[in-house]
Write an enzyme that holds these catalytic residues in place. Sequence first.
Site, short mmCIF file in Angstrom:
data_model
loop_
_atom_site.label_atom_id
_atom_site.label_comp_id
_atom_site.label_asym_id
_atom_site.label_seq_id
_atom_site.Cartn_x
_atom_site.Cartn_y
_atom_site.Cartn_z
N LYS A 252 0.83 -1.21 0.00
CA LYS A 252 0.00 0.00 0.00
C LYS A 252 0.86 1.26 0.00
O LYS A 252 0.53 2.25 -0.65
CB LYS A 252 -0.92 0.03 1.23
CG LYS A 252 -2.18 -0.78 1.05
CD LYS A 252 -3.20 -0.03 0.22
CE LYS A 252 -4.47 -0.82 0.07
NZ LYS A 252 -5.11 -0.79 -1.20
N LYS B 191 -6.75 -14.53 -12.19
CA LYS B 191 -8.06 -14.89 -11.66
C LYS B 191 -9.01 -13.71 -11.71
O LYS B 191 -8.58 -12.58 -11.88
CB LYS B 191 -7.90 -15.40 -10.24
CG LYS B 191 -7.17 -14.42 -9.34
CD LYS B 191 -7.13 -14.90 -7.89
CE LYS B 191 -6.45 -13.85 -7.04
NZ LYS B 191 -6.76 -13.87 -5.65
N LYS C 20 -11.34 -7.83 -8.45
CA LYS C 20 -11.95 -6.52 -8.56
C LYS C 20 -11.06 -5.56 -9.33
O LYS C 20 -11.53 -4.66 -9.98
CB LYS C 20 -12.19 -5.94 -7.16
CG LYS C 20 -13.37 -6.59 -6.48
CD LYS C 20 -13.45 -6.16 -5.03
CE LYS C 20 -14.46 -7.00 -4.29
NZ LYS C 20 -14.32 -6.94 -2.87
#
Length: 331
Positions: free
Chosen positions: A113, A195, A198
Amino acid sequence: MSKEVVVSGIRSTGYLHLGNYFGAIQNYVKMQDDYNCYFFVADYHALTTLPDPKELKPNVYRVIAENIASGLNPEKVALYVQSDVPEIPELYLMLNMLAYKGELEKTASFKEKARSQPDNINAGLLTYPSLMAADIIIHRAHKVPVGKDQEQHLEMTRNFAGRFNHRYGELFPEPTAFNFGEQLIKIPSLDGKGKMSKSENENATIYLADEDDKIRKKIMKAKTDGGPTEQNSEMPDYIENIFMLMKLVSSEENYDKFLADFNKCEIRYGDMKKQLAEDMIAFVSPIREKAANLQNDIPMLQKIMQAGKEKARASASETLANARKLIGINY
Ligand code: TRP
């Protein structure tokens, strides 16, 4: 014998997709009879990336609605929102006194992050693991159904719980990741790359909120080729992906038919995708509709959230009172 306690947090960002359904929600649904389950929407965690207040609320309602539409029964589990349980941030504060700057900085999710949002490396981001630990041990959980990517957070949870127990007295079990064994499936993306997720290609991911036409379009665009030229040949991974999706939502007959066609080099991928699209629609549309109905009835959702909050707070306040007593801040 009392049931073991299970806790899991659901991110409140983004739309739920097939990967969430088969990777997580379906397992929650399976656990709801056998365990004492606490499932919550992690809205405080979402604040680490400063979401738009206008979006946060509908996102939370949607996630709750989609989980119920997928089979979670709010009468069987405590389904609540993290910020509705003030005992969680209070325990978080206590755990922060037992969490070291060095170990927090070393956490993989923090480093990732910090790289992706260098202008907002806030303290909430740094202490994400102690908030997650508070979420879990506030109910003295034994098991946490999460994917591999959460393993490090869980290990830190055990460390914080162990430190508390060691310093103040035994209160928290050390929770472990719930192992789904064989059932831990990754849902492949329709473009054959990675895969469903989002953050990746929206057109290669099927969302529980997708309309029928959208599902059809996405599936018809899935990558295929001219078909095998030798009998019983190995499947390229993008073809294997289509078979895997078919296995999840189609009848055994349909699956077996197309597999036999593949092995005989008689497969017509256009037909296979048409079949898969119809079966996918039959699978997704009842969930979508039920979720939409729930989202059109906010007072109903609020009632469910209120009931979840009461169940969660009953358990949380008991733990917190014990923690306060052990620390000596019960005056
Ligand atoms: N960190 C989890 C995720 O990114 C979400 C989460 C927050 C969670 N608190 C939790 C999961 C507690 C399990 C238990 O998916």
